[in-house]
Structure formats: C-alpha cells, structure tokens
Design an enzyme around this catalytic site. Structure first.
Site, PDB file in Angstrom:
ATOM      1  N   ARG A 139      -0.058  35.373  28.217  1.00 40.01           N
ATOM      2  CA  ARG A 139       0.122  36.742  27.707  1.00 40.01           C
ATOM      3  C   ARG A 139       1.487  37.326  28.026  1.00 40.01           C
ATOM      4  NH1 ARG A 139      -2.897  34.608  25.857  1.00 40.01           N
ATOM      5  NH2 ARG A 139      -5.143  34.687  25.955  1.00 40.01           N
ATOM      6  N   SER A 181      -8.413  43.155  26.513  1.00 36.58           N
ATOM      7  CA  SER A 181      -8.542  43.036  27.975  1.00 36.58           C
ATOM      8  C   SER A 181      -7.549  43.967  28.649  1.00 36.58           C
ATOM      9  CB  SER A 181      -8.246  41.602  28.418  1.00 36.58           C
ATOM     10  OG  SER A 181      -9.190  40.728  27.846  1.00 36.58           O
ATOM     11  N   GLU A 251      -2.647  43.879  31.340  1.00 42.39           N
ATOM     12  CA  GLU A 251      -2.342  43.146  30.100  1.00 42.39           C
ATOM     13  C   GLU A 251      -1.937  44.155  29.022  1.00 42.39           C
ATOM     14  OE1 GLU A 251      -4.928  39.915  28.983  1.00 42.39           O
ATOM     15  OE2 GLU A 251      -4.531  40.234  26.849  1.00 42.39           O
TER      16      GLU A 251
END
Ligand SMILES: Cc1cc2nc3c(=O)[nH]c(=O)nc-3n(C[C@H](O)[C@H](O)[C@H](O)COP(=O)(O)OP(=O)(O)OC[C@H]3O[C@@H](n4cnc5c(N)ncnc54)[C@H](O)[C@@H]3O)c2cc1C
Length: 260
Positions: A139, A181, A251
C-alpha cells in the site's frame, strides 16, 4: 478550469465540505493534493489546494502488446474493458473502488494480488517511468508526481473464477460508508485483530465507529465528522501501542491543511 465538489457526497466515507477543485486537462506539474475517486481519503473542512484529472485522462486503448489506461479511469470501466477483450490480471479490481491513478499511487490490492504485479510503466509530468525505477511495497509507492497514464502487459484469458473469488472476499466487507481499511496490517499481524483485542470493534464516537463486523473499517453511521474520525484513530493508535507496543500506520490518507 476549476469546479466545485462536495466531498461529503464525493468521497466514499461521506465526510468533507464543498470545495473548489482545479481540473487538470494536460500533463503538467501540479502543486496541490491530487484527488482521485476519493475512496481512500478522510478530508477535513480545511483542505489544502486540491486538483483532479479531467475526463481526457479517462481512457483505455490497446497498442501492440500493451494496454494503455488513463489515470482518471475508474476500476469498473477497466474491468468491463478487460472482460470484453479477454485480458487477464485485472480481476482484483472487482469491487475495488478507485481510479487508476489512485490505485497505482496506493499500490492497491488484496492479499498477494496488487496493481503493481503487472504494471509496465507510468507516465507523469516528467515523462514515462518504468516499474523497475519505482519503489513500491504494501500500500505504498515513492511516486511523487501525478499519474496521467500507465501501461500493462496484455495477457489473454480473463479469469472468471478469480473474479468470483474476489467478489466472495468482498461480500464480507461492510456496506456502510468507509474509506476501506483504516490502518495497514503490521508485519505478521492484522490491524483488525489488534483493534478487536483493544476493545474497539464496534466502538463509536458520535456517528463514526470501527465496524462491528470488520474492526479495521472506520465507518460513517450517518452524520459522522472528521473530528470524530480523528478521535477514533488517535484512540486506536494509543490503545494498540499500550497493549502491543505496535505503532499502527494509517492506510487512509488524511487531507487537512493543518496536517501537511
Ligand atoms: C469499500 C472499500 C473497499 C476497499 N478495498 C480496498 C482493497 O481491497 N485494497 C486496497 O488496496 N484498497 C481498498 N480500498 C481503498 C481504495 O479503493 C484504494 O486506495 C484506491 O486505490 C483509491 O483510489 P482513488 O482513485 O479513490 O484514490 P483517492 O482516494 O482519491 O486517493 C488516494 C491517494 O492516491 C493519490 N492519487 C489519486 N490519483 C492520483 C494520480 N492520478 N496521480 C498520483 N496520485 C494520485 C491521492 O493523492 C491519494 O494520496 C477500499 C475502499 C473502499 C471504500
């Protein structure tokens, strides 16, 4: 050109205010926060300058052995195109909301399937850059400029079974407004498990909560605000650090002029 966008309706977490956005019509250096589909951001009512790509960057075409995709192209459109042309390796975009630029910048994905797996090159204001010259991981990427276009190798054989598997995996995700998330999974651990152990599954502040079924989804239960979301994020970081000595890393991207 500028246009007005209401972040409270545009973003997937349904938080933010009405802002002026600069629409980018040709590749140039952009001195502003780049907004893609707004599926991974939490914006305050005090945002820095924001820009987004115009419709001219919403395209797909095949040239030789590559598929060229514009940075503003949404995942659903990409998926329909590759299905129609029997191209594989894009199945992970099933119910993964975003534009190509946002997905590449975030190296979006699920488990071992990531957007970088089959990427060939990206085009920014500085020209084309091959994958081997980009640092990327879970990510994250070191891409500094704006992603205007990208290329992927064409491999024949759209995989309907893989598509069904992604669909199934996503059936468990909450339908409430969220930005996906909230925290990255720490090495060899799961953010959702840590939040659950910290007593935060279902924990609510105002109209924001860590989801009852999926603790790592920070969800908006109606009229949730930026400040409520931040209160929960800070509480989660504090509790998980106290319990496990782990620093949870966000995130989702916070877009707030006081935090840049
Ligand atoms: C229900 C739900 C499920 C999700 N599931 C997943 C999942 O399984 N896996 C996953 O990885 N993510 C998931 N996400 C998060 C989100 O889908 C991804 O992060 C996606 O890549 C965001 O794309 P976007 O266009 O909406 O980007 P935005 O949210 O608008 O922006 C995200 C980041 O990308 C940057 N950016 C956007 N466009 C460009 C561009 N053209 N050039 C350079 N930088 C750019 C922004 O500045 C920002 O830093 C989920 C989100 C939701 C709401």
């Amino acid at each position: 050109m500028t246009k007005q966008i209401n972040l409270a309706t545009y973003t997937s977490i349904k938080i933010g205010s009405i802002i002026d956005v600069e629409v980018i019509e040709k590749p140039l250096h952009v001195d502003a926060f780049l907004l893609g589909g707004g599926n991974n951001i939490l914006a305050s009512s005090n945002t820095p300058k924001i820009a987004m790509l115009g419709k001219v960057f919403d395209f797909l075409h095949v040239k030789d052995t590559l598929v060229h995709i514009g940075g503003a192209t949404p995942s659903g459109k990409i998926l329909s195109f590759v299905k129609k042309h029997n191209i594989k390796n894009f199945e992970l975009m099933q119910k993964l909301p975003g534009t190509l630029g946002g997905m590449i910048k975030m190296n979006a994905g699920l488990k071992e399937w990531e957007i970088f797996n089959h990427l060939v090159a990206i085009k920014t204001e500085d020209g084309w850059k091959e994958k081997k010259d980009i640092e990327f991981g879970y990510r994250e990427t070191d891409i500094k400029g704006t992603i205007y276009e990208a290329t992927f190798e064409i491999e024949e054989g759209f995989d309907n079974e893989l598509l069904s598997m992604f669909k199934k995996l996503r059936d468990n995700q909450p339908n409430l407004p969220s930005a996906g998330s909230c925290f990255k999974n720490p090495l060899n651990n799961y953010a959702g498990k840590l939040l659950d152990e910290a007593g935060l599954k279902g924990f609510r502040v105002g109209d924001m909560a860590f989801c009852k079924t999926h603790a790592n989804f920070l969800v908006n239960l109606g009229h949730g605000s930026f400040d409520e979301a931040i209160e929960l994020i800070e509480l989660a970081k504090k509790r998980v650090f106290e319990n496990n000595g782990i620093n949870l890393e966000l995130e989702i991207k916070i877009v707030d002029s006081r935090r840049v």
